[in-house]
Design an enzyme around this catalytic site. Structure first.
Site, short mmCIF file in Angstrom:
data_model
loop_
_atom_site.label_atom_id
_atom_site.label_comp_id
_atom_site.label_asym_id
_atom_site.label_seq_id
_atom_site.Cartn_x
_atom_site.Cartn_y
_atom_site.Cartn_z
N GLU A 1 0.84 -1.21 0.00
CA GLU A 1 0.00 0.00 0.00
C GLU A 1 0.87 1.26 0.00
O GLU A 1 0.77 2.13 0.87
CB GLU A 1 -1.01 -0.02 1.17
CG GLU A 1 -1.97 -1.18 1.03
CD GLU A 1 -3.24 -1.10 1.87
OE1 GLU A 1 -3.35 -0.23 2.77
OE2 GLU A 1 -4.16 -1.91 1.62
N GLU B 1 -4.84 -8.58 -0.85
CA GLU B 1 -5.70 -8.31 0.32
C GLU B 1 -7.13 -8.19 -0.17
O GLU B 1 -7.43 -7.35 -1.03
CB GLU B 1 -5.28 -7.02 1.04
CG GLU B 1 -3.97 -7.18 1.79
CD GLU B 1 -3.63 -5.99 2.68
OE1 GLU B 1 -4.55 -5.31 3.18
OE2 GLU B 1 -2.41 -5.75 2.86
O1 AHR Z 1 -5.46 -6.13 6.47
C1 AHR Z 1 -5.44 -5.01 7.28
C2 AHR Z 1 -4.73 -3.83 6.63
O2 AHR Z 1 -5.47 -3.41 5.54
C3 AHR Z 1 -3.37 -4.09 6.06
O3 AHR Z 1 -2.35 -4.01 7.01
C4 AHR Z 1 -3.23 -2.99 5.07
O4 AHR Z 1 -2.36 -3.33 4.01
C5 AHR Z 1 -4.65 -2.73 4.63
O5 AHR Z 1 -4.95 -1.38 4.64
#
Ligand code: AHR
Length: 494
Positions: free
Chosen positions: A174, A297
């Protein structure tokens, strides 16, 4: 209109990469500590510090690849703090997640051991946000160099004689947000620089994953592909299903209205539009589809359970989560020409978890059962399947009642996963099967009576898979009756 599916068992559309069924475990809340790592001296039964009950449960779903150590944590993680004798490891603050003490007892060696015990490929995310190029280069050298070097010698000193095989490496996380708040042009340059020093030592060949877009940030994908495509093997995408508003209230995992069921389904299905649009941009720069879209994710994100640490992201998991998992995995299967890996967030006790723990107790979530039922699709051949579905209207929009994908496994079994997204009505489905004759048909179903039905530590089997028999043979296939809120996998053998 009615529901009709045409399945062509002799039209094969490429392999479904097993890594689509990947997972993600971060140093966040009780995912790593308590959820996976209890330490060798714990009264909870463990294998070298990893709890046995969780290990056994996760082994059963054939986790192909596991992402670690974050997430946002990755860009604050300094790997050298997590190797060497545990008593000497630095105690630090997990600034991003709850401000709790991170004792670094779970580090590189423990993670590699976990992957080994699970039979999963490690996917390590390096630190670009607050780490140096040297630190990243040395981590790769530490893990994979086969010979004499300062880092390889240190690894041997710390008990690991042979280098590990490390295939998947992410260059930051991110980068547009917690990983450094960068603009895509800036990150593209940093990516080019950092990845240069992510070396292939000996026979180890690293698949390099660049930090990709948040949701619908198509500019990010355009810039990264335009500026750095030749240096990457994968480009990530993050998308969470949040029924409410991320900042003002995401919605409760269990106490929700009927309208929130529909909103959740619509938002889960939206990932297909994101995949198509990001993939179209990728096609422009990479028409051969060499570069994988890595959805590293995804999952539901609700408000934390009342009374729990807001920084720990602990949420319950109901049949609604099972439907989100079912449709999302169908979508990944159906776009497996570009989607080469996906990692649900997160494995234990965080967000859309497989497993929840409370002290020595452990329960399996409805989402776990979907992963168990769908594992038949791992590395199977995607089959052509066409759906005509009734639609459910909601707030000026609509979504299909039936959602599906199908594959052919190596042993010749045809597996069809079917979701009925309707919260109240059963669906009758005409399934036309072409290209083969199948006489041995069986099914498994996950369903519930209430929208928020879930498993608890007192009643761990409220939602669990059962045999499914509500189908009848007809001339060219089957008539199937899917209860409301159900996920079914039908298996057809000749
Ligand atoms: O999964 C939780 C968080 O969500 C992670 O650390 C991040 O990459 C995303 O914003």
């Amino acid at each position: 209109m009615g529901n009709r599916i045409v399945l062509n068992t002799d039209v094969h559309e490429g392999k479904i990469n097993k890594n689509i069924y990947g997972h993600f475990a971060e140093h966040l809340g009780r995912c790593i500590y308590e959820g996976i790592w209890v330490g060798e001296d714990s009264p909870i039964a463990n294998t070298n510090g990893i709890r046995n009950d969780v290990l056994e449960a996760l082994r059963k779903i054939n986790i192909p690849v596991l992402r670690w150590p974050g997430g946002c944590f990755a860009d604050e993680y300094h790997w050298k703090d997590g190797v060497g004798p545990r008593v000497d490891r630095k105690r630090m603050v997990n600034t991003h997640w709850g401000g709790v003490v991170e004792n670094n007892h779970f580090g590189t060696h423990e993670f590699m051991m976990l992957c080994d015990l699970l039979g999963a490929e490690p996917y390590i995310c390096g630190n670009v946000g607050s780490g140096t190029v040297q630190e990243m280069a040395e981590w790769v050298e530490y893990m994979t160099f086969d010979g004499e070097s300062p880092m390889a010698n240190w690894r041997v000193e710390n008990g690991q004689e042979d280098p590990w095989i490390l295939k998947y490496f992410g260059v930051g996380n991110e980068n547009w947000g917690c990983g450094g708040n960068m603009r895509p042009q800036y990150y593209a340059d940093l990516y080019r620089r950092y990845q240069t020093y992510v070396r292939n030592y000996g026979g180890n060949q690293i698949y390099k994953i660049a930090g990709g877009a948040n949701i619908d940030d198509y500019t990010w994908t355009e810039v990264l592909m335009g500026e750095a495509a030749q240096f990457m093997d994968g480009l990530s995408l993050h998308y969470y299903t949040i029924p409410g508003d991320f900042w003002k209230g995401k919605g409760s995992a269990l106490n929700f209205e009927e309208s929130e069921w529909d909103i959740t389904m619509l938002k889960a299905l939206y990932i297909e539009e994101l995949i198509k649009k990001h993939a179209t941009i990728m096609d422009k720069y990479d028409p051969e589809k060499r570069i994988g879209l890595i959805v590293d994710e995804w999952g539901t994100w609700f408000d934390v359970e009342p009374g729990t640490n807001p920084g720990f992201l602990y949420q319950q998991n109901s049949i609604r989560d099972a439907l989100v998992a079912g449709v999302t995995l169908n979508i990944f299967n159906n776009h497996s020409d570009r989607v080469q890996m996906a990692n649900i967030a997160q494995t234990v006790n965080v967000l859309q978890a497989m497993v929840l723990t409370e002290g020595e107790k452990m329960i399996l979530t409805p989402t776990y059962h979907v992963f168990d039922m769908y594992k038949v699709h791992q590395d199977a051949e995607k089959l052509s399947i066409k759906v005509e579905s009734d639609h459910i209207a909601f707030d000026g929009q609509n979504f299909p009642q039936i959602h599906t994908s199908a594959s052919l496994s190596k042993d010749g079994t045809v597996n069809i996963s079917l979701c009925n997204l309707d919260k109240q009505d059963q669906a009758t489905l005409e399934l036309d099967i072409r290209g083969g004759t199948y006489s041995d048909i069986s099914g498994v179903i996950l369903t519930a009576q209430a929208m928020n039905e879930h498993n608890t530590f007192e009643q761990p089997e409220n939602v669990k898979p059962e045999n499914f028999t509500d189908f009848q043979s007809k001339e060219d296939g089957l008539t199937v009756k899917l209860p409301a809120m159900s996920v079914v996998v039908l298996s057809l053998k000749a």
